[in-house]
Scaffold this active site. Structure first.
Site, PDB file in Angstrom:
ATOM      1  N   ARG A 554       0.879  -1.185   0.000  1.00 11.96           N
ATOM      2  CA  ARG A 554       0.000   0.000   0.000  1.00 11.96           C
ATOM      3  C   ARG A 554       0.913   1.231   0.000  1.00 11.96           C
ATOM      4  O   ARG A 554       1.251   1.767   1.055  1.00 11.96           O
ATOM      5  CB  ARG A 554      -0.907  -0.010   1.221  1.00 11.96           C
ATOM      6  CG  ARG A 554      -1.989  -1.099   1.199  1.00 11.96           C
ATOM      7  CD  ARG A 554      -2.856  -1.021   2.432  1.00 11.96           C
ATOM      8  NE  ARG A 554      -4.090  -1.779   2.314  1.00 11.96           N
ATOM      9  CZ  ARG A 554      -4.327  -2.952   2.929  1.00 11.96           C
ATOM     10  NH1 ARG A 554      -3.392  -3.507   3.683  1.00 11.96           N
ATOM     11  NH2 ARG A 554      -5.487  -3.550   2.774  1.00 11.96           N
ATOM     12  N   ARG A 590       1.165  -1.080  -5.308  1.00 10.23           N
ATOM     13  CA  ARG A 590      -0.087  -0.440  -5.718  1.00 10.23           C
ATOM     14  C   ARG A 590       0.153   1.058  -5.767  1.00 10.23           C
ATOM     15  O   ARG A 590       0.669   1.651  -4.817  1.00 10.23           O
ATOM     16  CB  ARG A 590      -1.199  -0.765  -4.728  1.00 10.23           C
ATOM     17  CG  ARG A 590      -2.511  -0.080  -5.103  1.00 10.23           C
ATOM     18  CD  ARG A 590      -3.643  -0.498  -4.222  1.00 10.23           C
ATOM     19  NE  ARG A 590      -3.558   0.096  -2.902  1.00 10.23           N
ATOM     20  CZ  ARG A 590      -4.418  -0.176  -1.922  1.00 10.23           C
ATOM     21  NH1 ARG A 590      -5.391  -1.061  -2.122  1.00 10.23           N
ATOM     22  NH2 ARG A 590      -4.311   0.401  -0.755  1.00 10.23           N
ATOM     23  N   ASN A 706     -12.220  -5.870   0.581  1.00 11.53           N
ATOM     24  CA  ASN A 706     -12.666  -4.871   1.572  1.00 11.53           C
ATOM     25  C   ASN A 706     -13.556  -3.830   0.897  1.00 11.53           C
ATOM     26  O   ASN A 706     -14.659  -3.533   1.353  1.00 11.53           O
ATOM     27  CB  ASN A 706     -11.465  -4.166   2.210  1.00 11.53           C
ATOM     28  CG  ASN A 706     -10.458  -5.141   2.770  1.00 11.53           C
ATOM     29  OD1 ASN A 706     -10.800  -6.268   3.085  1.00 11.53           O
ATOM     30  ND2 ASN A 706      -9.205  -4.720   2.885  1.00 11.53           N
ATOM     31  N   ASP A 707     -13.047  -3.272  -0.203  1.00  4.98           N
ATOM     32  CA  ASP A 707     -13.858  -2.282  -0.904  1.00  4.98           C
ATOM     33  C   ASP A 707     -14.970  -2.930  -1.706  1.00  4.98           C
ATOM     34  O   ASP A 707     -16.086  -2.408  -1.766  1.00  4.98           O
ATOM     35  CB  ASP A 707     -12.969  -1.431  -1.828  1.00  4.98           C
ATOM     36  CG  ASP A 707     -12.343  -0.286  -1.058  1.00  4.98           C
ATOM     37  OD1 ASP A 707     -13.075   0.386  -0.305  1.00  4.98           O
ATOM     38  OD2 ASP A 707     -11.116  -0.081  -1.184  1.00  4.98           O
ATOM     39  N   ARG A 717     -17.471   0.459   4.835  1.00  7.95           N
ATOM     40  CA  ARG A 717     -16.607  -0.563   5.443  1.00  7.95           C
ATOM     41  C   ARG A 717     -16.204  -0.210   6.873  1.00  7.95           C
ATOM     42  O   ARG A 717     -15.746  -1.070   7.616  1.00  7.95           O
ATOM     43  CB  ARG A 717     -15.369  -0.821   4.569  1.00  7.95           C
ATOM     44  CG  ARG A 717     -14.479   0.367   4.378  1.00  7.95           C
ATOM     45  CD  ARG A 717     -13.453   0.115   3.281  1.00  7.95           C
ATOM     46  NE  ARG A 717     -12.171  -0.360   3.794  1.00  7.95           N
ATOM     47  CZ  ARG A 717     -11.111  -0.604   3.041  1.00  7.95           C
ATOM     48  NH1 ARG A 717     -11.171  -0.455   1.725  1.00  7.95           N
ATOM     49  NH2 ARG A 717      -9.991  -1.007   3.562  1.00  7.95           N
ATOM     50  N   CYS A 754      -6.432  -9.720  -2.349  1.00  6.08           N
ATOM     51  CA  CYS A 754      -5.638  -9.082  -1.302  1.00  6.08           C
ATOM     52  C   CYS A 754      -6.522  -8.452  -0.224  1.00  6.08           C
ATOM     53  O   CYS A 754      -6.035  -7.831   0.700  1.00  6.08           O
ATOM     54  CB  CYS A 754      -4.695  -8.042  -1.886  1.00  6.08           C
ATOM     55  SG  CYS A 754      -5.550  -6.745  -2.797  1.00  6.08           S
TER      56      CYS A 754
HETATM   57  C1  PEP Z   1      -9.365  -3.867  -0.495  1.00  6.49           C
HETATM   58  O1  PEP Z   1     -10.123  -2.949  -0.765  1.00  6.49           O
HETATM   59  O2  PEP Z   1      -9.753  -5.027  -0.289  1.00  6.49           O
HETATM   60  C2  PEP Z   1      -7.914  -3.658  -0.392  1.00  6.49           C
HETATM   61  C3  PEP Z   1      -7.084  -4.649  -0.230  1.00  6.49           C
HETATM   62  O3  PEP Z   1      -7.506  -2.393  -0.431  1.00  6.49           O
HETATM   63  P1  PEP Z   1      -7.577  -1.392   0.793  1.00  6.49           P
HETATM   64  O4  PEP Z   1      -8.000  -2.186   1.986  1.00  6.49           O
HETATM   65  O5  PEP Z   1      -6.216  -0.836   0.941  1.00  6.49           O
HETATM   66  O6  PEP Z   1      -8.597  -0.417   0.340  1.00  6.49           O
HETATM   67 MG    MG Z   2      -9.359  -1.084  -1.537  1.00  6.83          MG
END
Ligand code: PEP
Ligand code: MG
Length: 821
Positions: A554, A590, A706-707, A717, A754
């Site tokens: 990240r 990323r 996650n997103d 979230r 991820c």
């Molecule tokens: C996600 O969105 O799942 C992700 C891995 O990115 P971040 O949690 O950094 O938004």
């Molecule tokens: Mg994300």
């Protein structure tokens, strides 16, 4: 299954005694060649060790298991004694059903007989009928391999379909609950027939009474406006069955005593070692008055007690689901369903009308259901009796005058010994005080065992009555991996057990030691397990933890909490440090993902009403091309020191990706650098939908669950109240992942994940089953995720993934696996 032949039925008999009746029924079996005459002695011997009186004038004498060689072929015989014969004090038998079974076929007859016991009229008629054909018709079940009739044929003035029960343990509490609940949703009367027995399809107790085993055939008939829709849905439900639980496994402690003294042997129900004094859990006795003067008041009390118990069960379901996962909690929904059973309530009310108190009427009604089930040799049916009594007691406690010997849970840590633990008992266990438990009844699939596994309490079940005869307070070691309770072990064994316990509970040593081994499924498919990191220095930690690279760096971490953006040099140094620490292992960087919940002061970002739907991720980079170019330059320069790949966040459209790719290519050419693999995060629903087009443009996808979860479910979230529902294992999210994997297949675009789901044991297995080949997880999860992958075959993971996709809620997905929580 057993055939009842006309020659084996004798009506109108007279028997001078129980022994005479047994000899007569044995003679019928012998005459038709089912047994050699000596089997009669075996049947009489059985009476000395077991009670074969089933209830309502029906007895089922049968021989000792060791005498099976005296059985020539499986058969049953019925002796009808209209005048009755004393079977045991207070019980007179009129229908004596002699059973000679070479294997377990007699269980089906028992099921039929048990069902018959609820049909008072029928039992009374069979006890006096002069027609042997009537007895045969009532006791014969249909052949399992022959359909009852053509599907769809009119049946009892309605429509009917045949279905074969798909659930691995037959139509037991959970699938029966699902059936009754679904049936109630239709404007139709629903009836289920199994053999000679029928049940109201909306009555859980009725369905359970049918005693349908796995692969048993039932006929579902329906009448009413929604009959056809009901039949289609209910047939599907019954045939899909309840999925078998899968235990994902884990490390074992490997301890065994050197000098085993007194040892109780049972079944391994929940892994781990418990060491401590034993303590017997005494059952409580609820006392209720028999009679009451005011039936109206009693009816009201019963109804209030049932409503309160139902509310308590809903609450308990919620609590246990939080604490132990959906699998352990499901039984409380089934219990609540019992309380909505119209048959049970009607029967209790009939008793109240006869001047019985609410408590007495309720207890007798529950016992009428539970008792015949508990008598059977079949542990599954006996388990249903435990459930009925558990839910019955929950209501009864609210109606009781006195509760004698109220069970006290221990105040200091102990190994609990009990006859059996009801689901309610198990839900109340506190791991701090109950180190482990050993029950004389139950088994590894009982609800208590499921709850124990999810709470991490070692347990042994089905160890027999010897469990209840241990001296209170004596030291013991409970081995939940292998199903043993060692009483009063030697000091050396105790010390070794403590050592093993420390090893097991502590570092989960084996997993840790194997962290650098590849993650190969049992059938040899390799899955890459890599790390999610932020700062460059975490790269070395990722490798030490067993990471096979970094699947998500990240990079925004370098940009946060500072007054100015990092320079190209600073970024280059950071990416180079990470690449070098990985020594050739892949590093996916990323590009900047700010906006949303991550703001930086130096970009002068205007406040947004919905920042998660605003200028974030790649949108922000494209809006600030200089910032983006600087980062890309640093990445290309660092790529000389390792195996770097570029990943864009938050891609929502093909045009965005094309624009980002064009800028990247310009930067590469400016630097004269080599080509790097480029991928995108799949975390916006539109990217999933457009995945076939996007896949053609990049080397890989990494799914950000996650997103993706927040955008698919429209749940923030970070929202405190929605956190529980915003579950990445929601089937809607899983179906999106499935769609993504399928879109990428054939385009030579590999797919990783991820987001947080990849770091959960259950999530990891489902993801690889869906076709994901790389899992990027937090550093502390690497060893455990690798170990879970080594426990499963790809075939099992695929089967699990298919079942997960078919679920209708995240809870159901989590309920697929033991203790997955
Ligand atoms: C996600 O969105 O799942 C992700 C891995 O990115 P971040 O949690 O950094 O938004
Ligand atoms: Mg994300």
């Amino acid at each position: 299954m057993l055939e009842l032949e006309t020659a084996n039925v004798r009506v109108g008999a007279v028997a001078a005694s129980k022994e005479d009746a047994i000899r007569q029924v044995a003679a019928l079996l012998a005459r038709s060649g089912c047994i050699v005459p000596g089997y009669a002695e075996s049947m009489l011997a059985r009476e000395k060790v077991a009670n074969t009186y089933l209830g309502k004038g029906v007895a089922i004498p049968h021989g000792m298991p060791k005498d099976r060689e005296l059985i020539r072929r499986t058969g049953i015989a019925v002796l009808q004694v209209p005048g009755g014969v004393a079977w045991q004090p207070g019980d007179t038998a009129r229908l004596i059903v002699g059973i000679a079974a070479r294997s377990d076929e007699h269980l089906e007859v028992l099921g039929n007989l048990t069902g018959l016991l609820y049909d008072d009229e029928m039992v009374a008629r069979l006890a006096v009928t002069p027609d042997p054909g009537e007895v045969i018709a009532a006791l014969s079940a249909p052949r399992v391999d022959a359909p009852l009739s053509e599907p769809g044929e009119p049946f009892e003035a309605g429509l009917a379909v045949d279905a074969v029960v798909g659930s691995a343990h037959g139509l037991h509490a959970r699938p029966a609950t699902a059936f009754a609940e679904a049936a109630k949703g239709f404007d139709a009367e629903v009836m289920v027939r199994h053999g000679a027995h029928r049940a109201n399809g909306k009555s859980l107790a009725g369905l359970l009474r049918l005693g349908v085993k796995a692969h048993g055939r039932v006929r579902i008939s329906a009448r009413g406006p929604e009959a056809s829709a009901a039949l289609a849905a209910l047939k599907r439900l019954i045939e899909e069955g309840e999925p078998e639980e899968i235990f994902l496994g884990g490390p074992t402690h490997g301890w065994a005593p050197r000098a085993a003294g007194a040892t109780v042997r049972g079944l391994a129900a929940s892994p781990g070692i418990a060491i401590g004094p034993v303590r017997l859990l005494r059952q409580r006795k609820i006392v209720v008055e028999r009679c009451a003067k005011d039936p109206e008041r009693e009816r009201r009390r019963l109804s209030e007690a049932i409503s309160a118990a139902r509310a308590e069960l809903q609450e308990l379901h919620h609590e246990v689901r939080e604490k132990s996962g959906a699998a352990g909690a499901a039984i409380f929904l089934a219990h609540a369903e019992f309380l909505s059973d119209p048959d049970l309530l009607a029967r209790a009310e009939r008793r109240i009308a006869r001047a019985e108190s609410a408590g007495w009427a309720w207890r007798e009604t529950i016992e009428e259901e539970a008792e015949p089930l508990a008598r059977l040799d079949d542990p599954l049916l006996a388990g249903r009796a435990t459930d009925l009594r558990d839910v019955g007691a929950r209501v009864l406690r609210r109606l009781a005058g006195v509760i004698e010997g109220e069970c006290e849970l221990p105040s200091e840590p102990v190994i609990l010994l009990a006859d059996d633990l009801t689901p309610s008992d198990a839900a109340a266990l506190d791991p701090a005080r109950v180190l482990g438990f050993c029950t004389s009844g139950g088994g590894p699939t009982s609800h208590a065992a499921i709850i124990a596994r999810s709470l991490g309490i070692p347990a042994v079940a089905g160890a027999g009555p010897v469990v209840l005869h241990q001296r209170e307070g004596v030291a013991a070691v409970l081995d939940g991996d292998n199903g043993f309770l060692y009483i009063d072990p030697s000091p050396e064994d105790l010390a070794a057990a403590r050592e093993a316990q420390r090893g097991w509970a502590g570092l989960r040593g084996a997993e840790h030691r194997a962290r650098h081994e590849p993650a190969l499924t049992t059938d040899g498919v390799r899955i890459e397990v890599v790390a999610n990191t932020g700062l460059a220095r975490e790269a070395a930690q990722a490798v030490e933890a067993g990471g096979e690279g970094i699947g998500l760096m990240r990079s925004e971490f370098l940009f946060l909490e500072r007054a100015t953006a990092p320079s190209e040099e600073e970024q280059y140094a950071a990416y180079r440090e990470a690449a070098e620490a990985l020594a050739g292992l892949p590093l996916i960087i990323r590009t900047l993902d700010i906006g949303g919940d991550k703001a930086v002061p130096y970009l002068d970002m205007p406040a947004e009403e919905n920042p998660f739907l605003g200028v974030r991720g790649i949108r922000l980079c494209l809006a600030h091309p200089a910032l983006f170019r600087t980062q890309l330059r640093a990445i290309f320069r660092a790529s000389a020191h390792g195996s770097i790949k570029i990943m864009y966040p938050m891609i929502a459209s093909v045009s965005e990706l094309r624009e980002a790719l064009a800028i990247t290519e310009q930067v590469r050419q400016e630097l004269g650098a080599g080509r790097l693999d480029v991928g995108i995060m799949i975390e916006v629903p539109s990217a999933v939908v457009m995945a076939p087009e996007l896949a053609g443009l990049v080397d890989f996808f990494s799914i950000g669950t996650n997103d993706l979860t927040q955008y698919v479910l429209a749940m923030d979230r970070g929202h405190p109240q929605l956190a529980r529902q915003a579950d990445g294992l929601h089937p809607a999210v899983l179906r999106m992942i499935d769609q993504t994997v399928r879109a990428a297949a054939g385009k030579s675009t590999w797919v990783g994940v991820c987001g947080g789901v990849a770091g959960e044991p259950l999530g990891a297995v489902i993801l690889i089953g869906l076709g994901v080949t790389e899992l990027s997880v937090s550093i502390p999860s690497i060893a455990a995720i690798k170990a879970r992958i080594r426990d499963v075959s790809m075939a099992d993971a695929q089967a699990l993934a298919r079942r997960a996709l078919a679920c209708d809620s995240a809870e159901a997905v989590r309920g697929l696996v033991k203790g997955a929580g």
